[in-house]
Design a protein around this motif. Sequence first.
Motif, PDB file in Angstrom:
ATOM      1  N   ILE A 117       0.842  -1.200   0.000  1.00  0.00           N
ATOM      2  CA  ILE A 117       0.000   0.000   0.000  1.00  0.00           C
ATOM      3  C   ILE A 117       0.881   1.256   0.000  1.00  0.00           C
ATOM      4  CG2 ILE A 117      -1.763   1.286   1.300  1.00  0.00           C
ATOM      5  CD1 ILE A 117      -2.692  -1.498   2.367  1.00  0.00           C
ATOM      6  N   ARG A 118       1.929   1.217   0.826  1.00  0.00           N
ATOM      7  CA  ARG A 118       2.821   2.386   0.897  1.00  0.00           C
ATOM      8  C   ARG A 118       3.409   2.682  -0.483  1.00  0.00           C
ATOM      9  NH1 ARG A 118       7.303   0.893   4.026  1.00  0.00           N
ATOM     10  NH2 ARG A 118       5.793   0.584   5.671  1.00  0.00           N
ATOM     11  N   GLU A 119       3.786   1.636  -1.179  1.00  0.00           N
ATOM     12  CA  GLU A 119       4.363   1.800  -2.509  1.00  0.00           C
ATOM     13  C   GLU A 119       3.359   2.542  -3.419  1.00  0.00           C
ATOM     14  OE1 GLU A 119       7.268   1.356  -3.566  1.00  0.00           O
ATOM     15  OE2 GLU A 119       6.772   1.711  -5.689  1.00  0.00           O
ATOM     16  N   GLN A 120       2.114   2.165  -3.300  1.00  0.00           N
ATOM     17  CA  GLN A 120       1.078   2.761  -4.139  1.00  0.00           C
ATOM     18  C   GLN A 120       0.782   4.213  -3.747  1.00  0.00           C
ATOM     19  OE1 GLN A 120      -0.094   0.402  -6.278  1.00  0.00           O
ATOM     20  NE2 GLN A 120      -1.167   1.976  -7.458  1.00  0.00           N
ATOM     21  N   LEU A 121       0.911   4.496  -2.460  1.00  0.00           N
ATOM     22  CA  LEU A 121       0.526   5.835  -1.977  1.00  0.00           C
ATOM     23  C   LEU A 121       1.748   6.690  -1.634  1.00  0.00           C
ATOM     24  CD1 LEU A 121      -2.140   4.105  -1.444  1.00  0.00           C
ATOM     25  CD2 LEU A 121      -2.663   5.750   0.324  1.00  0.00           C
ATOM     26  N   LYS A 160      -7.659   8.475  16.747  1.00  0.00           N
ATOM     27  CA  LYS A 160      -6.247   8.211  17.081  1.00  0.00           C
ATOM     28  C   LYS A 160      -5.724   7.050  16.228  1.00  0.00           C
ATOM     29  CE  LYS A 160      -6.174   9.647  21.859  1.00  0.00           C
ATOM     30  NZ  LYS A 160      -6.418   9.154  23.217  1.00  0.00           N
ATOM     31  N   GLN A 161      -6.575   6.024  16.099  1.00  0.00           N
ATOM     32  CA  GLN A 161      -6.151   4.875  15.316  1.00  0.00           C
ATOM     33  C   GLN A 161      -5.962   5.250  13.850  1.00  0.00           C
ATOM     34  OE1 GLN A 161      -5.320   1.923  16.681  1.00  0.00           O
ATOM     35  NE2 GLN A 161      -4.546   1.379  14.651  1.00  0.00           N
ATOM     36  N   LEU A 162      -6.858   6.073  13.349  1.00  0.00           N
ATOM     37  CA  LEU A 162      -6.758   6.513  11.958  1.00  0.00           C
ATOM     38  C   LEU A 162      -5.410   7.206  11.732  1.00  0.00           C
ATOM     39  CD1 LEU A 162      -7.925   7.029   9.164  1.00  0.00           C
ATOM     40  CD2 LEU A 162      -9.303   8.876  10.106  1.00  0.00           C
ATOM     41  N   TYR A 163      -5.047   8.042  12.675  1.00  0.00           N
ATOM     42  CA  TYR A 163      -3.765   8.738  12.614  1.00  0.00           C
ATOM     43  C   TYR A 163      -2.618   7.714  12.640  1.00  0.00           C
ATOM     44  CZ  TYR A 163      -0.185  12.173  13.712  1.00  0.00           C
ATOM     45  OH  TYR A 163       0.936  12.961  13.678  1.00  0.00           O
ATOM     46  N   THR A 164      -2.743   6.755  13.561  1.00  0.00           N
ATOM     47  CA  THR A 164      -1.721   5.707  13.673  1.00  0.00           C
ATOM     48  C   THR A 164      -1.620   4.899  12.376  1.00  0.00           C
ATOM     49  OG1 THR A 164      -2.339   5.528  15.980  1.00  0.00           O
ATOM     50  CG2 THR A 164      -1.006   3.742  15.126  1.00  0.00           C
ATOM     51  N   GLU A 165      -2.758   4.624  11.779  1.00  0.00           N
ATOM     52  CA  GLU A 165      -2.756   3.851  10.533  1.00  0.00           C
ATOM     53  C   GLU A 165      -1.909   4.551   9.468  1.00  0.00           C
ATOM     54  OE1 GLU A 165      -3.860   1.039  11.855  1.00  0.00           O
ATOM     55  OE2 GLU A 165      -4.962   0.533  10.049  1.00  0.00           O
ATOM     56  N   ILE A 166      -2.082   5.874   9.402  1.00  0.00           N
ATOM     57  CA  ILE A 166      -1.369   6.612   8.347  1.00  0.00           C
ATOM     58  C   ILE A 166       0.122   6.720   8.699  1.00  0.00           C
ATOM     59  CG2 ILE A 166      -1.209   8.818   7.122  1.00  0.00           C
ATOM     60  CD1 ILE A 166      -4.220   9.244   7.948  1.00  0.00           C
ATOM     61  N   VAL A 167       0.372   7.130   9.937  1.00  0.00           N
ATOM     62  CA  VAL A 167       1.745   7.494  10.300  1.00  0.00           C
ATOM     63  C   VAL A 167       2.598   6.281  10.663  1.00  0.00           C
ATOM     64  CG1 VAL A 167       3.101   8.834  11.959  1.00  0.00           C
ATOM     65  CG2 VAL A 167       0.990   9.761  11.018  1.00  0.00           C
ATOM     66  N   GLU A 168       2.007   5.357  11.410  1.00  0.00           N
ATOM     67  CA  GLU A 168       2.834   4.234  11.869  1.00  0.00           C
ATOM     68  C   GLU A 168       2.698   2.989  10.988  1.00  0.00           C
ATOM     69  OE1 GLU A 168       2.378   3.490  16.053  1.00  0.00           O
ATOM     70  OE2 GLU A 168       2.589   5.639  16.455  1.00  0.00           O
ATOM     71  N   TRP A 169       1.468   2.697  10.609  1.00  0.00           N
ATOM     72  CA  TRP A 169       1.291   1.465   9.821  1.00  0.00           C
ATOM     73  C   TRP A 169       1.776   1.676   8.377  1.00  0.00           C
ATOM     74  CZ3 TRP A 169      -3.133   0.096   6.382  1.00  0.00           C
ATOM     75  CH2 TRP A 169      -3.057  -1.230   5.940  1.00  0.00           C
ATOM     76  N   LEU A 170       1.328   2.781   7.779  1.00  0.00           N
ATOM     77  CA  LEU A 170       1.747   3.017   6.384  1.00  0.00           C
ATOM     78  C   LEU A 170       3.010   3.872   6.282  1.00  0.00           C
ATOM     79  CD1 LEU A 170      -1.644   3.658   4.532  1.00  0.00           C
ATOM     80  CD2 LEU A 170      -0.304   1.567   4.651  1.00  0.00           C
ATOM     81  N   LYS A 171       3.365   4.509   7.392  1.00  0.00           N
ATOM     82  CA  LYS A 171       4.540   5.407   7.413  1.00  0.00           C
ATOM     83  C   LYS A 171       4.443   6.473   6.317  1.00  0.00           C
ATOM     84  CE  LYS A 171       7.680   2.379   9.851  1.00  0.00           C
ATOM     85  NZ  LYS A 171       6.630   1.468  10.316  1.00  0.00           N
ATOM     86  N   LEU A 172       3.283   7.096   6.256  1.00  0.00           N
ATOM     87  CA  LEU A 172       3.064   8.175   5.287  1.00  0.00           C
ATOM     88  C   LEU A 172       2.882   9.490   6.037  1.00  0.00           C
ATOM     89  CD1 LEU A 172       0.623   6.347   2.836  1.00  0.00           C
ATOM     90  CD2 LEU A 172       2.985   7.042   2.357  1.00  0.00           C
ATOM     91  N   PRO A 173       3.198  10.610   5.384  1.00  0.00           N
ATOM     92  CA  PRO A 173       3.161  11.894   6.092  1.00  0.00           C
ATOM     93  C   PRO A 173       1.751  12.443   6.326  1.00  0.00           C
ATOM     94  CG  PRO A 173       3.896  12.173   3.818  1.00  0.00           C
ATOM     95  CD  PRO A 173       3.725  10.716   4.024  1.00  0.00           C
TER      96      PRO A 173
END
Length: 675
Positions: free
Chosen positions: A11-15, A35-48
């Motif tokens: 997913i990260r590759e795609q986004l 909070k989880q939504l934020y975590t999903e973006i920042v920690e799980w996908l490591k996106l800004p």
Amino acid sequence: MDSAWLNNNRIREQLKNDVFTLLPNRIAENDVVKKQLYTEIVEWLKLPVTFDKENASIVLIEENNKYDNDESFDVQEKNGQIIIIGNNSKALLYGFYSLIRMKLTGKLKTGIHTPSQSLRMINHWDQTDGSIERGYSGASIFFGNFNKLDNPDKGNFNVKLINGDIFRHDTKRLVYYARMLASVGINSISINNVNVRGQGIELITNKYLNGVQEIADIFRKFGIKLFLSINWAAPKLIGGLETSNPLDDKVKKFWRDICKNIYSYIPDFGGFVVKADSEGEPGPYQYGCDHAQGANMLADAIKPFDGLIIWRAFVYNSHQDWRNRKNDRAKAAFENFASLDGKFSSNVILQMKFGPIDFQTAEPLQPLFGKLRNTNQMMEFEITAEYLGHQIDINYVLPQWCKMINFNTEYEDLPDPKAGAILRETAVDSNNTGIAAVGNVGMSEHWTGNPLAQSNLYGYGRLCWDNQLSAEEILKEWIIQMFPSIKKESKDKIYSIMITSNKTYVDYCAPLGVGFMVVPHYHYGPSVNGYEYDRWGTYHFADRNGVGVDRTIKTGSGFVSMYSKKLANKFENPDTTPMDVMLFFHHLNYDFILPNNKTLIQTIYDLHFRGYENVKKYVKQWNCLKHDIEESIYDTVQVCLNEQLKNALEWRDQVNTYFYRMSGVKDSLGRKIYS
Ligand code: GCU
């Protein structure tokens, strides 16, 4: 574990060029979903994530009370930005996962996305020893804190629990699972088997509520409510009372106290799932009460906390008699519940299996759908492949589920007489309706035994969210997300195997809806007469002249009369009965000419030869994928396919031989049928 449709690297590759913003920026302390939504973006996908809306490519906006439905989200595309708006953070979470799907599948669907069903639930049949009733994916992800020397994931449950702790505490896996569920819109789970025994009965007490709370806390972050299955006789079994009579004040108090206590641990606890008076489980009938009285007593106890009682309509007397052809298990739910319409409290939901019997490969719709007009209802499916190949045989079941949800009850006075729509149309409170299914995951490497069985979990969620989706669309979506980098020809091969797999499985099993020619209790592989004289009421009545169950009004059990007039007229007559359920409704002679212009016996032979030939083709097709698919997935599916081939062969030969011996009629194409 990451080999599911949600793989963060893919997913990260795609986004990788995307920047998110969440508006408003502030996250309230108690908004665990945001909070989880934020975590999903920042920690799980490591996106800004940026505070500056102008610099974001994806904007998630919470605007309270903007939409009628709190779970809806709106996708807009403006000036190169994708904007997702929802009433609350849960809607945004759904929007976020949808966006991922849209990016991966390359199809941005703008507009408001609203779920077709309010409750979209998974029922786990997990047991506190770590085993799973009808589980084919290793041990439970919730229960079983095992001594590591043993191997419960491979099905050995003869193991010792550490310090009597029944919970597995595998937070990482639970988070991943909650994410998988939320990504397809599941919003409720029950975590323990509907047959509640032993320690399972005590899950509702202080002894185990800490562990249940730990699980609820994880799922809450993903917008998923937790439910527990209860044993109806708990007041007697664990409450020190002499009765579980729903009219008894002490029993009522027992349940009120239980509820109050549960909510002190889990303030948003969903409620109870109840299997009563069925297959030997206790229930209100023991006390001369009906199921409305039983359910409403619990509903009163849980009402102050906004909880729900999910009451299963899978209630039947297992002491059927094959000698008496009027006595028909298919009629059980109707006979027990039709007269109770309008009598259930508004926080009770009647959960009915999609068909009148038991998750068979082909059944007509349960006739209570459409008949009940004043009762909250849920339709129940079985994702775990109990009768559908144990997650060894490839069986993408969505074609069957789509058919059931779109099943036309032909009631002329209903605005939309299709089963899925009826759930809302006939509800007392349409928030308390929906779809439930028995889950199919466990500790197995790819979650579901055969990795291709994941498609059923994915598809189930997608279909519950959008009843209009087709099995074909859902499968395409899943394949793209699951195997993003393989060649197009390989994707096409997987698609062509899976989209035909349900039909293939149905072809080599019990013919034309007659059902239950399976090995008793285990339910994998053929045993034509395994249940024929059994007390569970599942017969095919084959003799030298013909086969099938006569459920007509004129000459049979009368089950047909339970449908709307129009549908009953159709099912009463073999000429207007759909082929796939022909022997469910009719006992026909072997020389009967079916709508395909062939005799019944020739059709049985043809289906079984075809089913096996298809599996042979699948094996060949799969072999071509060797160098294109991740090794562990390739190998696991290959092992399963080899088993499936043996299974299909056994089915083909046992069923064909059985009917050849019965009828004495040869195959018109001269293929080998053993005598
Ligand atoms: C089927 C299944 C059982 C299960 C039951 C139910 O009969 O074989 O294991 O308990 O359904 O739905 O309650």
